[in-house]
Design a protein around this motif. Structure first.
Motif, mmCIF file in Angstrom:
data_model
loop_
_atom_site.group_PDB
_atom_site.id
_atom_site.type_symbol
_atom_site.label_atom_id
_atom_site.label_comp_id
_atom_site.label_asym_id
_atom_site.label_seq_id
_atom_site.Cartn_x
_atom_site.Cartn_y
_atom_site.Cartn_z
ATOM 1 N N LEU A 1 84.204 -17.992 34.462
ATOM 2 C CA LEU A 1 82.948 -18.260 34.017
ATOM 3 C C LEU A 1 81.885 -17.994 34.943
ATOM 4 O O LEU A 1 81.777 -17.973 36.109
ATOM 5 N N ILE A 2 81.137 -16.939 34.341
ATOM 6 C CA ILE A 2 79.839 -16.439 34.936
ATOM 7 C C ILE A 2 78.526 -17.040 34.455
ATOM 8 O O ILE A 2 78.494 -16.853 33.212
ATOM 9 N N ALA A 3 77.633 -17.528 35.201
ATOM 10 C CA ALA A 3 76.345 -18.111 34.819
ATOM 11 C C ALA A 3 75.471 -17.334 35.762
ATOM 12 O O ALA A 3 75.599 -17.439 36.747
ATOM 13 N N MET A 4 74.247 -17.230 35.051
ATOM 14 C CA MET A 4 73.117 -16.691 36.123
ATOM 15 C C MET A 4 71.984 -17.935 35.784
ATOM 16 O O MET A 4 71.520 -18.315 34.810
ATOM 17 N N LEU A 5 71.314 -18.483 36.727
ATOM 18 C CA LEU A 5 70.427 -19.592 36.826
ATOM 19 C C LEU A 5 69.240 -19.265 37.490
ATOM 20 O O LEU A 5 69.417 -18.354 38.392
ATOM 21 N N GLU A 6 68.134 -19.518 37.009
ATOM 22 C CA GLU A 6 66.760 -19.660 37.599
ATOM 23 C C GLU A 6 66.818 -20.742 38.821
ATOM 24 O O GLU A 6 67.763 -21.445 38.910
ATOM 25 N N VAL A 7 65.924 -20.240 39.950
ATOM 26 C CA VAL A 7 66.077 -21.233 41.015
ATOM 27 C C VAL A 7 65.928 -22.711 40.653
ATOM 28 O O VAL A 7 65.993 -23.413 41.679
ATOM 29 N N ASP A 8 65.055 -23.110 39.551
ATOM 30 C CA ASP A 8 64.942 -24.619 39.203
ATOM 31 C C ASP A 8 66.130 -24.936 38.315
ATOM 32 O O ASP A 8 66.269 -26.052 38.047
ATOM 33 N N GLY A 9 67.361 -24.485 38.442
ATOM 34 C CA GLY A 9 68.688 -24.596 37.773
ATOM 35 C C GLY A 9 68.569 -24.389 36.288
ATOM 36 O O GLY A 9 69.773 -24.699 35.701
ATOM 37 N N THR A 10 67.481 -23.716 35.488
ATOM 38 C CA THR A 10 67.540 -23.390 34.217
ATOM 39 C C THR A 10 68.590 -22.266 34.044
ATOM 40 O O THR A 10 68.631 -21.404 34.677
ATOM 41 N N PRO B 1 77.581 -24.246 26.678
ATOM 42 C CA PRO B 1 76.172 -24.751 27.365
ATOM 43 C C PRO B 1 75.182 -23.710 26.613
ATOM 44 O O PRO B 1 75.389 -22.611 26.800
ATOM 45 N N ALA B 2 74.204 -24.377 26.458
ATOM 46 C CA ALA B 2 72.855 -23.686 25.866
ATOM 47 C C ALA B 2 72.303 -22.643 27.052
ATOM 48 O O ALA B 2 71.881 -23.194 28.136
ATOM 49 N N GLN B 3 72.024 -21.553 26.514
ATOM 50 C CA GLN B 3 71.143 -20.820 27.526
ATOM 51 C C GLN B 3 69.828 -21.099 27.572
ATOM 52 O O GLN B 3 69.471 -21.639 26.417
ATOM 53 N N ASP B 4 69.172 -21.080 28.590
ATOM 54 C CA ASP B 4 67.595 -21.696 28.740
ATOM 55 C C ASP B 4 67.668 -23.077 28.841
ATOM 56 O O ASP B 4 66.849 -23.881 28.347
ATOM 57 N N GLY B 5 68.895 -23.700 29.171
ATOM 58 C CA GLY B 5 69.048 -25.159 29.183
ATOM 59 C C GLY B 5 69.285 -25.793 30.662
ATOM 60 O O GLY B 5 69.467 -24.771 31.540
ATOM 61 N N ASP B 6 69.444 -27.017 30.447
ATOM 62 C CA ASP B 6 69.607 -27.565 32.023
ATOM 63 C C ASP B 6 71.112 -27.159 32.527
ATOM 64 O O ASP B 6 71.917 -27.804 31.779
ATOM 65 N N SER B 7 71.439 -26.578 33.565
ATOM 66 C CA SER B 7 72.694 -26.069 33.965
ATOM 67 C C SER B 7 73.563 -27.235 34.334
ATOM 68 O O SER B 7 74.756 -27.176 34.735
ATOM 69 N N PHE B 8 72.880 -28.200 34.850
ATOM 70 C CA PHE B 8 73.573 -29.517 35.314
ATOM 71 C C PHE B 8 73.972 -30.518 34.097
ATOM 72 O O PHE B 8 74.627 -31.208 34.568
ATOM 73 N N ALA B 9 73.615 -30.332 32.915
ATOM 74 C CA ALA B 9 73.811 -31.144 31.794
ATOM 75 C C ALA B 9 75.288 -31.525 31.497
ATOM 76 O O ALA B 9 75.325 -32.680 31.254
ATOM 77 N N GLU B 10 76.178 -30.250 31.564
ATOM 78 C CA GLU B 10 77.337 -30.541 31.264
ATOM 79 C C GLU B 10 78.406 -30.938 32.365
ATOM 80 O O GLU B 10 79.635 -31.399 32.246
ATOM 81 N N ILE B 11 77.835 -31.238 33.482
ATOM 82 C CA ILE B 11 78.395 -31.709 34.689
ATOM 83 C C ILE B 11 78.531 -32.962 34.575
ATOM 84 O O ILE B 11 77.837 -33.867 34.180
#
Length: 176
Positions: A11-20, A37-47
């Motif tokens: 699984l490879i994800a690229m995130l903004e420094v705010d976690g988006t 998980p939705a792109q442009d969404g909160d990367s911590f929502a599925e955790i």
């Protein structure tokens, strides 16, 4: 990058420094099915909620220091099931050397965790079984150091298991 990322099983994800979340590779569908998980969404929502604060702290530390770390956590899937994930982040820097993005490479380790749990359960059962044997039982490594024993062996030696494991007979009973 896209060719590699879209053909990788990790699984490879690229995130903004705010976690988006900016990008997920197609491997996310292997874990999340038709609801990645939705792109442009909160990367911590599925955790998993019990892991979220710890993972957020690791992410913030990665952004602040520029160095990622390997960690394990759980994803909570839309159907309520849980997947165990091993993950490591690294940073992308801009032309001035500032952290501009975080790349996270992860893998689903659920099957490995389940196998480890089964092995642990079986080991616990076998330990209890051996402990119930009234005859002294022990096992050693090739160097002669005790790796395990049952209660009857502890009684014969007159020592607790903690004083036996890792030692050889010479250490337990010096020749003098």
């Amino acid at each position: 990058f896209r060719t590699i990322a879209e053909n990788a099983s990790d699984l490879i994800a690229m995130l903004e420094v705010d976690g988006t979340r900016v990008y997920n590779n197609p491997a996310y569908r292997q874990v999340f099915g038709d609801s990645p998980p939705a792109q442009d969404g909160d990367s911590f929502a599925e955790i998993h909620p019990d892991d979220r604060e710890r993972i957020r702290a690791i992410f913030d530390k990665t952004v602040a220091t520029g160095y990622g770390e390997r960690t394990e956590f759980r994803f909570l899937l839309p159907d309520g099931s849980v997947r165990h994930i091993e993950s490591e982040g690294s940073v992308i820097r801009d032309a001035r050397g500032r952290v501009s993005k975080v790349v996270v490479v992860s893998r689903d380790i659920t099957q490995r965790m389940q196998a480890q749990r089964r092995i642990s359960d079986q080991l616990h059962f076998l330990t209890q079984l051996v402990d119930a044997i009234p005859t002294p039982v022990f096992y050693k490594d090739v160097a002669g150091k005790y790796l395990g024993c049952n209660r009857a062996f502890e009684e014969v030696l007159g020592r607790p298991r903690e004083k036996i494991i890792g030692r050889g007979i010479e250490e337990l009973f010096p020749p003098q």
